[in-house]
Design an enzyme around this catalytic site. Sequence first.
Site, PDB file in Angstrom:
ATOM      1  N   GLU A 105       0.832  -1.292   0.071  1.00  0.00           N
ATOM      2  CA  GLU A 105       0.023   0.159   0.045  1.00  0.00           C
ATOM      3  C   GLU A 105       0.815   1.259   0.010  1.00  0.00           C
ATOM      4  O   GLU A 105       0.580   2.409  -0.477  1.00  0.00           O
ATOM      5  CB  GLU A 105      -0.867  -0.070   1.159  1.00  0.00           C
ATOM      6  CG  GLU A 105      -2.110  -0.950   1.144  1.00  0.00           C
ATOM      7  CD  GLU A 105      -2.880  -1.287   2.214  1.00  0.00           C
ATOM      8  OE1 GLU A 105      -2.333  -1.668   3.463  1.00  0.00           O
ATOM      9  OE2 GLU A 105      -3.923  -1.220   2.122  1.00  0.00           O
ATOM     10  N   GLU A 125      -4.067  -9.708   3.813  1.00  0.00           N
ATOM     11  CA  GLU A 125      -4.715  -9.274   4.902  1.00  0.00           C
ATOM     12  C   GLU A 125      -5.785 -10.265   5.399  1.00  0.00           C
ATOM     13  O   GLU A 125      -5.924 -10.597   6.344  1.00  0.00           O
ATOM     14  CB  GLU A 125      -5.201  -8.077   4.831  1.00  0.00           C
ATOM     15  CG  GLU A 125      -4.490  -6.662   4.791  1.00  0.00           C
ATOM     16  CD  GLU A 125      -3.564  -6.437   3.851  1.00  0.00           C
ATOM     17  OE1 GLU A 125      -3.429  -7.229   2.801  1.00  0.00           O
ATOM     18  OE2 GLU A 125      -2.942  -5.331   3.898  1.00  0.00           O
TER      19      GLU A 125
HETATM   20  N1  T1G Z   1       3.987  -7.409  12.373  1.00  0.00           N
HETATM   21  C1  T1G Z   1       4.669  -7.341  13.510  1.00  0.00           C
HETATM   22  N2  T1G Z   1       5.685  -8.339  13.705  1.00  0.00           N
HETATM   23  C2  T1G Z   1       6.011  -9.061  12.517  1.00  0.00           C
HETATM   24  C3  T1G Z   1       5.261  -8.991  11.254  1.00  0.00           C
HETATM   25  C4  T1G Z   1       4.137  -8.012  11.121  1.00  0.00           C
HETATM   26  N3  T1G Z   1       3.638  -7.561  10.077  1.00  0.00           N
HETATM   27  N4  T1G Z   1       5.773  -9.846  10.378  1.00  0.00           N
HETATM   28  C5  T1G Z   1       6.649 -10.366  10.944  1.00  0.00           C
HETATM   29  N5  T1G Z   1       7.128  -9.921  12.062  1.00  0.00           N
HETATM   30  C6  T1G Z   1       7.994 -10.532  13.218  1.00  0.00           C
HETATM   31  C7  T1G Z   1       7.596 -11.974  13.485  1.00  0.00           C
HETATM   32  O1  T1G Z   1       6.732 -11.886  14.534  1.00  0.00           O
HETATM   33  C8  T1G Z   1       8.815 -12.461  13.936  1.00  0.00           C
HETATM   34  O2  T1G Z   1       9.316 -11.863  15.248  1.00  0.00           O
HETATM   35  C9  T1G Z   1       9.787 -11.613  13.108  1.00  0.00           C
HETATM   36  O3  T1G Z   1       9.156 -10.479  12.433  1.00  0.00           O
HETATM   37  C10 T1G Z   1      10.481 -12.452  11.892  1.00  0.00           C
HETATM   38  O4  T1G Z   1       9.189 -12.931  11.286  1.00  0.00           O
HETATM   39  C11 T1G Z   1      -2.464  -1.814   6.947  1.00  0.00           C
HETATM   40  C12 T1G Z   1      -3.504  -4.016   8.449  1.00  0.00           C
HETATM   41  C13 T1G Z   1       7.529 -10.803   6.334  1.00  0.00           C
HETATM   42  C14 T1G Z   1       7.457 -13.013   5.266  1.00  0.00           C
HETATM   43  O5  T1G Z   1       0.701 -10.414   7.227  1.00  0.00           O
HETATM   44  O6  T1G Z   1       4.574 -12.928   6.351  1.00  0.00           O
HETATM   45  O7  T1G Z   1      -0.428  -4.649   6.631  1.00  0.00           O
HETATM   46  O8  T1G Z   1       9.456 -14.171  16.439  1.00  0.00           O
HETATM   47  O9  T1G Z   1      10.021 -15.151  11.780  1.00  0.00           O
HETATM   48  O10 T1G Z   1      10.020 -16.169   8.096  1.00  0.00           O
HETATM   49  O11 T1G Z   1      -3.570  -2.923   5.109  1.00  0.00           O
HETATM   50  O12 T1G Z   1       7.023 -12.500   8.704  1.00  0.00           O
HETATM   51  O13 T1G Z   1      11.581 -13.063  15.654  1.00  0.00           O
HETATM   52  O14 T1G Z   1      10.250 -11.907  17.726  1.00  0.00           O
HETATM   53  O15 T1G Z   1       7.924 -14.628   9.849  1.00  0.00           O
HETATM   54  O16 T1G Z   1      11.701 -14.345   7.505  1.00  0.00           O
HETATM   55  C15 T1G Z   1       0.149  -7.544   6.628  1.00  0.00           C
HETATM   56  C16 T1G Z   1       3.532 -11.087   8.179  1.00  0.00           C
HETATM   57  C17 T1G Z   1       0.125  -7.274   7.865  1.00  0.00           C
HETATM   58  C18 T1G Z   1       3.209 -10.189   6.815  1.00  0.00           C
HETATM   59  C19 T1G Z   1       8.957 -12.826   7.008  1.00  0.00           C
HETATM   60  N6  T1G Z   1       1.627  -8.364   6.580  1.00  0.00           N
HETATM   61  N7  T1G Z   1       4.677 -11.512   8.089  1.00  0.00           N
HETATM   62  O17 T1G Z   1       8.764 -14.452   7.138  1.00  0.00           O
HETATM   63  O18 T1G Z   1      10.498 -14.168   9.352  1.00  0.00           O
HETATM   64  S1  T1G Z   1      -1.420  -6.403   7.875  1.00  0.00           S
HETATM   65  C20 T1G Z   1       1.832  -9.698   6.748  1.00  0.00           C
HETATM   66  C21 T1G Z   1       5.380 -12.511   7.243  1.00  0.00           C
HETATM   67  C22 T1G Z   1      -1.456  -5.216   6.983  1.00  0.00           C
HETATM   68  C23 T1G Z   1      -2.451  -3.066   6.055  1.00  0.00           C
HETATM   69  C24 T1G Z   1      -2.787  -4.342   6.711  1.00  0.00           C
HETATM   70  C25 T1G Z   1       6.816 -12.922   7.560  1.00  0.00           C
HETATM   71  C26 T1G Z   1       7.586 -12.534   6.490  1.00  0.00           C
HETATM   72  P1  T1G Z   1       9.916 -12.872  16.250  1.00  0.00           P
HETATM   73  P2  T1G Z   1       9.223 -14.454  10.621  1.00  0.00           P
HETATM   74  P3  T1G Z   1      10.245 -14.896   7.984  1.00  0.00           P
END
Ligand code: T1G
Length: 703
Positions: A105, A125
């Site tokens: 976005e 999402e």
């Molecule tokens: N928010 C907070 N922490 C996050 C995070 C996130 N979105 N994504 C990852 N982490 C933390 C995770 O908890 C872990 O922490 C560390 O980063 C490494 O993650 C407004 C509302 C990016 C593909 O759904 O898919 O945007 O355990 O182990 O395997 O419209 O993380 O080390 O303390 O997964 O290399 C949309 C979610 C949000 C992406 C990386 N985004 N994340 O994978 O590492 S909603 C997502 C992932 C949104 C807007 C809307 C994966 C990754 P810790 P990891 P990875």
Amino acid sequence: MSEPVTFSIAGDVAVVMIDSPPVNAVNQGVRAGLKQVFTELRGKPGIKAIVLGCAGKTFVAGADIKEFDTGIAAPGYHEVLRLIEDSLVPVVAAVQGTALGAGTEIALACHYRVAHEAARFGLPELSLGIIPGAGGTQRLPRLVPLEVALDMALTGKPLPAGKAAEAGLADRVVGGEVMPAALAYARELVASGAGPRRTREQPVKGKEGAAELFAAQRAQVAKTMRNRQSPIALITALQAAVEQPFDEGLKVEGRLSSQLEQATESKALRHLFYAEREVRKIPGLAANIAPRPIARVGIVGAGTMGGGIAMCCANVGIPVTLVDATQQNLDRGMATIRKNYERSVSRGSLKPEQLEERIKLISPTLDYSALANADLIIEAVFENLALKKEIFAKLDAVAKPGAILGTNTSTLDIDEIAAVTRRAKDVIGLHFFSPANVMQLLEIVQAGKTAPDVVVTALDIAKRIKKTGVVAKVCYGFIGNRMMDPYGREAERCVLEGATPAQVDGALEQWGMAMGILAVYDMAGVDVGYLTRAERKHLLPDDPTFYRPTAVLYEHGWLGQKSGRGYYRYDGADRKRTEDPEVIALLQEEAKRLDVPQRKPGAQEIQERCLYAMINEGALLLEEGVALRASDIDVVYTAGYGFPRYRGGPMFYADTVGLKVIYDKIMEFQKTLDPRYWQPAPLLKKLALAGSSFAQWQAEQSR
Ligand code: T1G
């Protein structure tokens, strides 16, 4: 803590950098930083373009999911993204890694996008039970055709940079460093006098067939994503993009997005997001314990499980030595592996050259000594304790010092198996789920003497082979199958009480299970459950109705799909199940013989009996320490048993129902059903009467 957003000047281009490890998730600080920087840069003399990039391995990977529980503090997304989009000079996004959710976005609010060839854009999402809330549903269909936008947002599947460029989402795709390329592109734009290109001012692309597209997708999600609100809301928001001006559409998106963030569906899915990362943290194990290096894997048993496990390793480039007792078994096993890969090639998910590479990584042999250089050996033979002990004695003789010996047993005592070796500390349970090359879950069973670094290594290898590893301690059935026991028992009992198999499975599927348990038995083979129970008859309750329907089917040789009939008939090539009046009559007769009261339980009672029996068993597992956390149980069930993710898993679901409600229902069943099966777990009773929850209990345990 350094500033999450900074900028520097490179000639007449301002370079804005977001640096918010580990994945540049957008939180209040990032939004405030972007607001401050883009306000400062607005109209700044000498600045003719802006490049927006991220430090680290990835562009913004999304909103900080933690914020959904605390609320999104000012400045909000719309204000910040509008500031970027209203820039007076061209803004170029430099995208590497996974630009997901708010990442995409933010890139959409920029005027141009340069992406590294390995970068991916995505709107995942829905996997969190929400919809894009920062203008994604309104801007994306203004850059890519509506159909592509809808597919991206509904499936959550990331779009690789090349495809994004084809669709109109990326302007340039580069092989090298993305920042210098974005700078060069910005200068080209300035030189050509290109100026800002505001996404919100573009017309929606491909809206000609919008009405049919939306109608078709609504029908589709009603079937494939039933009981969920977010997919419907997503379609509504995209429809607003087509039918209303941008700012109105943004309001529709905002209203729907806020509603969803507070709904149980999203809370359940966010719970699982954290739960699936929590499983890697083992209480009592120091976080700095290093995994043993696993360069080569040995597998004993070239059957369905062994072959599937071999594929999991080969898929990620780990060489495998595959051992079996006969050449015929090896040939059959290798043929099955090849057939599975060929199916992936025909589906387009695997290239032919990859098939050959992976097959080459698997070396079939009859010779145990070929396992001498394996770092991890996994036994995956028939579920027979004597056979497994014999194999582990042989492995103990040939395996190198430090090699880890894993058993894929699903029901046998791993301590007993370990005891036949001189290396009990190197023995662990690695319970894969069939088909191993498909099912996500891996139960890692820490036996009595398993060394800590062996557990850490198992968790590490689980992540490497793209499995969700969950640690369990030794008990019959570990976590998953132990809780399936009472769940299936109640389902079968309901059949004897007059509900048809289709009514039982229908109730469970209408509630949200991917497949009714009786249909699951038909798929796995009615004989599997029957023979497993026969092995431990002396431990079963003295109750002639206990899993009696399965026994009746077994006695008739009706073993399920593999014999064309079981609880259902499977006459068509498509294995579609149809009710079998003969089986229904037979089971009714059996019920009469056993003098089972014909309660004819309805859908709600079937759901409560099956699910609450499962939840009660889960509470026992927590008390026994077999499961480390309530959320681990949720991961087991959603990753391995088709439990609906939007309900968060059995223990999360129990909290949403309320433990007191469940406790009271169990006490009612204790009076109206067989009291032997309706004794509330002490932990469940304690939490219920204290007005507490599994989540609160788990939080207290981790303090
Ligand atoms: N928010 C907070 N922490 C996050 C995070 C996130 N979105 N994504 C990852 N982490 C933390 C995770 O908890 C872990 O922490 C560390 O980063 C490494 O993650 C407004 C509302 C990016 C593909 O759904 O898919 O945007 O355990 O182990 O395997 O419209 O993380 O080390 O303390 O997964 O290399 C949309 C979610 C949000 C992406 C990386 N985004 N994340 O994978 O590492 S909603 C997502 C992932 C949104 C807007 C809307 C994966 C990754 P810790 P990891 P990875």
